[in-house]
Enzyme design. Sequence first.
Site, PDB file in Angstrom:
ATOM      1  N   PRO A   1       0.854  -1.439   0.119  1.00  0.00           N
ATOM      2  CA  PRO A   1       0.030  -0.018  -0.164  1.00  0.00           C
ATOM      3  C   PRO A   1       0.742   1.347  -0.049  1.00  0.00           C
ATOM      4  CG  PRO A   1      -0.100  -1.306   1.925  1.00  0.00           C
ATOM      5  CD  PRO A   1       0.658  -1.948   1.185  1.00  0.00           C
ATOM      6  N   ASN A   2       0.418   2.341  -0.812  1.00  0.00           N
ATOM      7  CA  ASN A   2       0.871   3.565  -0.683  1.00  0.00           C
ATOM      8  C   ASN A   2       2.249   3.808  -1.700  1.00  0.00           C
ATOM      9  OD1 ASN A   2      -1.263   4.685   0.766  1.00  0.00           O
ATOM     10  ND2 ASN A   2      -0.344   3.738   2.507  1.00  0.00           N
TER      11      ASN A   2
ATOM     12  N   ARG B   1       4.818  11.242  -2.340  1.00  0.00           N
ATOM     13  CA  ARG B   1       4.398  10.692  -1.016  1.00  0.00           C
ATOM     14  C   ARG B   1       5.694  11.043  -0.233  1.00  0.00           C
ATOM     15  NH1 ARG B   1       4.724   4.236   0.993  1.00  0.00           N
ATOM     16  NH2 ARG B   1       3.908   5.123   3.070  1.00  0.00           N
TER      17      ARG B   1
ATOM     18  N   TYR C   1      10.688   9.586   1.398  1.00  0.00           N
ATOM     19  CA  TYR C   1      10.961   8.396   0.250  1.00  0.00           C
ATOM     20  C   TYR C   1      11.827   8.790  -1.078  1.00  0.00           C
ATOM     21  CZ  TYR C   1       7.702   5.825   3.330  1.00  0.00           C
ATOM     22  OH  TYR C   1       7.043   5.079   4.375  1.00  0.00           O
TER      23      TYR C   1
ATOM     24  N   ASN D   1       7.890  -6.041  -0.645  1.00  0.00           N
ATOM     25  CA  ASN D   1       7.925  -4.450   0.266  1.00  0.00           C
ATOM     26  C   ASN D   1       6.594  -4.642   0.602  1.00  0.00           C
ATOM     27  OD1 ASN D   1       7.801  -2.056   1.363  1.00  0.00           O
ATOM     28  ND2 ASN D   1       8.796  -1.110  -0.105  1.00  0.00           N
TER      29      ASN D   1
ATOM     30  N   ALA E   1       3.058  -0.876   5.181  1.00  0.00           N
ATOM     31  CA  ALA E   1       2.708  -0.751   6.301  1.00  0.00           C
ATOM     32  C   ALA E   1       2.118  -2.149   6.925  1.00  0.00           C
ATOM     33  CB  ALA E   1       1.600   0.197   6.547  1.00  0.00           C
TER      34      ALA E   1
ATOM     35  N   GLU F   1      12.320  -9.724   2.176  1.00  0.00           N
ATOM     36  CA  GLU F   1      11.439  -8.498   2.757  1.00  0.00           C
ATOM     37  C   GLU F   1      12.610  -7.414   2.379  1.00  0.00           C
ATOM     38  OE1 GLU F   1      11.562  -8.177   7.016  1.00  0.00           O
ATOM     39  OE2 GLU F   1      10.474  -6.488   6.881  1.00  0.00           O
TER      40      GLU F   1
ATOM     41  N   HIS G   1      12.464  -2.893   2.242  1.00  0.00           N
ATOM     42  CA  HIS G   1      12.006  -1.420   2.394  1.00  0.00           C
ATOM     43  C   HIS G   1      13.069  -0.508   1.817  1.00  0.00           C
ATOM     44  CE1 HIS G   1       9.167  -3.362   5.054  1.00  0.00           C
ATOM     45  NE2 HIS G   1      10.153  -4.125   5.732  1.00  0.00           N
TER      46      HIS G   1
ATOM     47  N   ARG H   1      13.290   4.344  12.103  1.00  0.00           N
ATOM     48  CA  ARG H   1      12.160   5.627  12.030  1.00  0.00           C
ATOM     49  C   ARG H   1      11.485   5.948  13.171  1.00  0.00           C
ATOM     50  NH1 ARG H   1       9.236   4.926   6.459  1.00  0.00           N
ATOM     51  NH2 ARG H   1       7.989   6.740   7.423  1.00  0.00           N
TER      52      ARG H   1
ATOM     53  N   ARG I   1       6.646   1.080  13.394  1.00  0.00           N
ATOM     54  CA  ARG I   1       7.538   0.659  12.211  1.00  0.00           C
ATOM     55  C   ARG I   1       8.651  -0.323  12.929  1.00  0.00           C
ATOM     56  NH1 ARG I   1       5.582   3.586   8.079  1.00  0.00           N
ATOM     57  NH2 ARG I   1       5.172   5.601   8.851  1.00  0.00           N
TER      58      ARG I   1
HETATM   59  C1  DQA Z   1       8.064   0.929   3.634  1.00  0.00           C
HETATM   60  C2  DQA Z   1       8.346   1.394   5.227  1.00  0.00           C
HETATM   61  C3  DQA Z   1       7.033   1.278   6.033  1.00  0.00           C
HETATM   62  O1  DQA Z   1       7.210   1.170   7.415  1.00  0.00           O
HETATM   63  C4  DQA Z   1       5.836   2.032   5.496  1.00  0.00           C
HETATM   64  O2  DQA Z   1       4.678   1.767   5.948  1.00  0.00           O
HETATM   65  C5  DQA Z   1       5.914   1.802   3.782  1.00  0.00           C
HETATM   66  C6  DQA Z   1       7.140   1.949   3.265  1.00  0.00           C
HETATM   67  C7  DQA Z   1       9.669   1.358   2.935  1.00  0.00           C
HETATM   68  O3  DQA Z   1       9.688   0.719   1.943  1.00  0.00           O
HETATM   69  O4  DQA Z   1      10.516   2.042   3.519  1.00  0.00           O
HETATM   70  O5  DQA Z   1       4.771   2.244   3.195  1.00  0.00           O
HETATM   71  O6  DQA Z   1       7.989  -0.436   3.650  1.00  0.00           O
END
Ligand code: DQA
Length: 146
Positions: A9-10, A17, A22, A74, A77, A98, A100, A107, A112
Site C-alpha cells: 500500500p501507498n 508521497r 521516500y 515490500n 505498512a 523482505e 524496504h 524511523r 514501524r
Molecule cells: C516501507 C516502510 C513502511 O514502514 C511504510 O509503511 C511503507 C514503506 C519502506 O519501503 O520504507 O509504506 O515499507
Amino acid sequence: MTILIINGPNLNMLGTREPDIYGTMTYDELVENLKTYAEDRHIQVDIKQSNLEGIMIDMLHYASHMGFDAVILNAAAFTHYSYALYDAIKAIDLPVFEVHLTDPDTREEPFRHTSVIRDACKATFKGEGLMSYKKAIDAIMESQDA
Ligand code: DQA
C-alpha cells in the site's frame, strides 16, 4: 530465473508521497529501473503493486502456483501488523525476501520497529532505497548459484 516483486500500500504514490522520507523517484521509475537491472542479469521479473492485503496474499499464492523462483516483498505498512501476510509467506514453498526503501527499524514511529513478517522471510534488505531491491535480486541470484 523468475522473480515476482510485490509492492504494498501507498507505494504507487512514490514521487509525491512524503518526498523528504521516500525521495522523488516515482513508482514507474522504480519499476523501470528494476526491470532494467533484472534484464541485464537475464532474470525475468514481474512487478506488481496493490493497496489491498487480500490481493497481496493472492499474489503470493500466484507466485507459488506459477512456479516463480523467489519473491521480493515490500509489504509497506502491512509489514507491521499483517499476520495474514506472515501466514501466506509460510504457506508457499518459495523464498521471500523482505525489502524496504527506508529503514523502518530506525524511523520515528514505534509501530514501524516491528516486522511481523520478518521471521517468515529468508532475508531483509532495508534503508537503501532502490538498492534494497537490487541487493535482494543479487541475494536471490547468489542463493540460486549455491
Ligand atoms: C516501507 C516502510 C513502511 O514502514 C511504510 O509503511 C511503507 C514503506 C519502506 O519501503 O520504507 O509504506 O515499507
